[in-house]
Enzyme design. Structure first.
Site, mmCIF file in Angstrom:
data_model
loop_
_atom_site.group_PDB
_atom_site.id
_atom_site.type_symbol
_atom_site.label_atom_id
_atom_site.label_comp_id
_atom_site.label_asym_id
_atom_site.label_seq_id
_atom_site.Cartn_x
_atom_site.Cartn_y
_atom_site.Cartn_z
ATOM 1 N N VAL A 175 4.010 -0.743 4.062
ATOM 2 C CA VAL A 175 2.686 -1.085 4.566
ATOM 3 C C VAL A 175 2.032 -1.998 3.535
ATOM 4 C CG1 VAL A 175 0.439 -0.232 5.301
ATOM 5 C CG2 VAL A 175 2.494 1.099 5.800
ATOM 6 N N ASP A 195 3.926 14.488 14.022
ATOM 7 C CA ASP A 195 4.000 14.253 12.574
ATOM 8 C C ASP A 195 2.609 14.311 11.935
ATOM 9 O OD1 ASP A 195 5.482 13.955 10.289
ATOM 10 O OD2 ASP A 195 5.591 11.775 10.399
ATOM 11 N N GLY A 224 9.837 1.577 6.488
ATOM 12 C CA GLY A 224 9.586 0.301 5.845
ATOM 13 C C GLY A 224 8.350 0.390 4.962
ATOM 14 N N LYS A 256 1.971 -2.972 8.939
ATOM 15 C CA LYS A 256 3.120 -2.069 8.859
ATOM 16 C C LYS A 256 4.370 -2.843 9.264
ATOM 17 C CE LYS A 256 4.518 2.543 10.461
ATOM 18 N NZ LYS A 256 4.084 3.699 11.275
ATOM 19 N N LEU A 260 0.810 -1.215 0.000
ATOM 20 C CA LEU A 260 0.000 0.000 0.000
ATOM 21 C C LEU A 260 0.843 1.264 0.000
ATOM 22 C CD1 LEU A 260 -2.628 -1.091 2.689
ATOM 23 C CD2 LEU A 260 -2.874 -1.132 0.193
ATOM 24 N N GLY A 261 2.058 1.171 0.493
ATOM 25 C CA GLY A 261 2.912 2.353 0.561
ATOM 26 C C GLY A 261 4.280 2.011 1.092
ATOM 27 N N GLY A 310 7.715 3.872 3.183
ATOM 28 C CA GLY A 310 8.290 5.025 3.862
ATOM 29 C C GLY A 310 9.678 4.705 4.356
ATOM 30 N N GLY A 311 10.297 5.653 5.045
ATOM 31 C CA GLY A 311 11.641 5.426 5.558
ATOM 32 C C GLY A 311 11.686 4.333 6.611
#
Length: 662
Positions: free
Chosen positions: A362, A474, A360, A377, A354-355, A357-358
């Site tokens: 998802v 965040d 790891g 996640k 699904l995505g 990021g830094g």
């Protein structure tokens, strides 16, 4: 056991001898002639307490003007006899205002260090920023400077003069004994040739890194350059520090608004020769017993090696009991086996991702026993912050219960993996709806307003309604998820911290997302509910304008906060509204949302509302204040040199780590 007291005495003496330090600091404003400040040339102190190095009179043109101001007391930078060397940092805000930028600009200003017996020289007037000889190749020994150059000289500057002049560019540089910079960086003002900026000059005596960074309030990017130099080979032991500026053949004002200077000196500089000699004797006397003690430690380590390996293997094969005990997860989120989650996600296949990021990735998954769709996640094994963020996220979110927070279903720590299982949000993240026009239709204003109030409710719960205060740190569009009914859910608590209600906290790691990060966090290292409110305000502006926190405005890169504030100052706030809405919105709600957004992003955290006050204003239950037409630019006292560290996340949830050598 008899060796232990000797060993600990050795460590204690070494700690006292080497580890302590002494920091000397002075701060302006207000500037005044009686406050350890010496002026020369055209420099003067204004009635408001600012330091003007050259004329700032906008009614008349003054050329060939030069001014200097130095701190009246010399600074000891190092001591050749003992070998000590100090670290320092100079943090200052300044303004540069040309009389007529369309015709010509002056030379600029510089922060400089010079020998304690330095004196200004009249023949330098209008040339070399007031401190260097006119000739570019001239050697001005025992002098360093951080220059902010507004006039481009083809003999001295590193890039083409005609290009720079046409482009309206300016540059900063680090100068060692010469007007020719050893390191440079370009910045560009947008819409005006005036400069209103904050700068930081730092030196690390261990690495020899001399760095210069600046942030112009009219430019989204922070500029940075550095040069490796051993200052003990350039400067004398005792120096003066200060500023200089010159105009040359054009008229230009140069103002220092604020200045904070600190220098950190090892405490052993102040110890007596007797203590130094005693320390040497103790070190020699303890050397042999220390070796014996170390041998005993090594033997003990070897004997326990097999046992340690077995314990590690067992930890990887079994659920981490430490995580369960520390995080207190006896109730609430479920403990999953690693094999369950690999089966649910098809071994974390790319087709279900699904995505990224830094931290790891998802992944979409389906639990075999319940057929429930979830989002898993997975923290990257290579992420240095992975375990810390994992523990922070589980510790915080596992205890929270609110309709506008993403629900944590379970967790897993096996085989060195850190995994979290969340409820699956059909709508995805809010940024995909707002900015991905190719796959998503234009988001109607009613749904945007629903998200605004839902997100506000989540932040209010975190700040005021739970037993502890939770600072998210965040808040951004990509961390706001929506369900099938477009109800907002705030997620990603990897940077969240718990605090007592009403208190700010401080960290040695500056964390957040560029564009959403409150300015005081980057300068002071302190985070609070007010810094969350700043991020919330940026989200409000994004939702209202349809523009990203950092994006291209025309052909220039610009900051959404500053861009929107300009419309507010001109009284034309509706011109900043997302043009895709085509006037299909409630104008009162829209204006109120944008003004509350600007109120939340006020540079002074004390002028921002609480999240409760912001929600009342958004719900028309309270009035909004009248904001300054021009966005203020306050001065922040920076972190001590040894505490600088950065952890920034991108708008797509990626993580970038920036560390300084300061």
């Amino acid at each position: 056991m008899s060796l232990l007291p000797i060993f600990f005495a050795f460590i204690l003496l070494a700690f006292i001898h080497c580890s302590t330090s002494l920091t000397r600091t002075f701060t302006f404003p207000p500037f005044s002639d009686g406050q350890n400040l010496t002026r020369y040339g055209d420099a003067f102190v204004t009635a408001e307490g600012y330091l003007d190095l050259t004329s700032t009179d906008r009614n008349k043109e003054v050329t060939s003007s030069t001014g200097w101001a130095i701190y009246a007391k010399p600074i000891t930078l190092y001591e050749a006899r003992t070998g000590f060397a100090a670290d320092f940092q100079s943090n200052f805000s300044f303004e540069i205002s040309p009389f007529n930028a369309t015709t010509c600009t002056g030379d600029g200003l510089a922060f400089f260090m010079a020998p304690a017996n330095w004196t200004h020289k009249k023949e330098y007037d209008g040339y070399g920023l007031g401190i260097f000889n006119r000739s570019a190749g001239a050697n001005n020994s025992q002098m360093i400077a951080a220059e902010f150059d507004t006039y481009y000289n083809y003999e001295c500057d590193p890039v083409d003069f005609i290009y720079l002049k046409k482009a309206g560019l300016k540059h900063m540089g680090i100068d060692i004994n010469s007007l020719v910079s050893n390191a440079t960086a370009i910045w560009k003002t947008i819409g005006t040739n005036s400069t209103n900026a904050a700068a930081l000059v730092q030196y690390d005596s261990i690495t020899g890194n001399l760095s210069l960074s600046m942030k112009d309030r009219t430019d989204i990017s922070q500029r940075y350059t550095s040069f490796i130099i051993n200052l003990t080979t350039v400067l004398p032991e005792t120096v003066i520090v200060g500023f200089s500026a010159s105009t040359g053949g054009c008229s230009e004002g140069h103002r220092i608004v604020s200045w904070n200077f600190s220098i950190t000196v090892p405490n052993w500089q102040h110890s007596s020769t007797g203590l130094q000699n005693m320390t040497v004797i103790v070190l020699v006397a303890c050397f042999v017993p220390l070796l014996i003690f170390l041998v005993v430690i090594i033997i003990s380590f070897i004997r326990r090696k097999n046992e340690t390996v077995e314990l590690k293997e067992e930890e990887e094969e079994e659920t981490d009991d430490f995580a369960g005990m520390t995080m207190n997860l006896e109730t609430g989120p479920k403990k999953f086996r690693y094999t369950e989650l690999t089966a649910a996600t098809n071994d974390f296949g790319e087709e279900g991702k699904l995505g990224q990021g830094g931290f790891g990735g998802v992944y979409r998954g389906i639990l075999r026993d319940t057929n429930e769709v979830v989002a898993v996640k997975r923290y990257s094994k290579g992420s240095s912050q992975g375990k810390k963020e994992y523990v922070a996220e589980v510790t915080v979110i596992s205890r929270l219960r609110h309709r506008n927070l993403v629900r944590l279903i379970g967790w897993c720590h096996e085989r060195g993996e850190f995994l979290l299982v969340y409820e699956y949000m059909e709508g995805g993240s809010l940024d995909s709806h707002l900015f991905n026009s190719k796959t998503c239709p234009v988001l109607p204003w009613a749904q945007r307003m629903k998200v605004v109030l839902g997100l506000g409710s989540a932040v209010l719960y975190l700040h005021e309604e739970w037993e502890k205060c939770v600072v998210h740190r965040d808040i951004k569009l990509s961390n706001v998820m929506v369900d099938s009914d477009f109800n907002a859910r705030l997620g990603d608590f990897g940077l969240a911290r718990l605090a007592n209600h009403g208190f700010a906290a401080r960290t040695t790691m500056i964390a957040g997302t560029m564009g959403y990060l409150a300015p005081e966090c980057a300068f002071t290292g302190k985070f609070s509910t007010r810094s969350d409110v700043y991020s919330f305000g940026v989200v409000l502006l994004e939702i209202a304008t349809g523009r990203k926190a950092t994006s291209l405005i025309g052909e220039e890169e610009a900051c959404l906060v500053e861009w929107t504030w300009e419309f507010y100052g001109l009284g034309s706030l509706m011109e900043a509204v997302d043009e895709r809405l085509k006037s299909e919105f409630d104008e009162q709600e829209m204006e109120r949302t944008m003004v509350v957004g600007l109120w939340c992003v006020h540079p002074d955290p004390e002028r921002r509302p609480t999240i409760r006050e912001a929600i009342k204003a958004l719900s028309l239950q309270a009035n909004v204040p009248s904001l300054p037409q021009k966005m203020p630019m306050p001065f922040y006292t920076p972190l001590p040199t040894s505490e600088f560290g950065f952890l920034f996340t991108s708008s797509s949830s990626g993580t970038t780590r920036m560390s300084t050598t300061a």
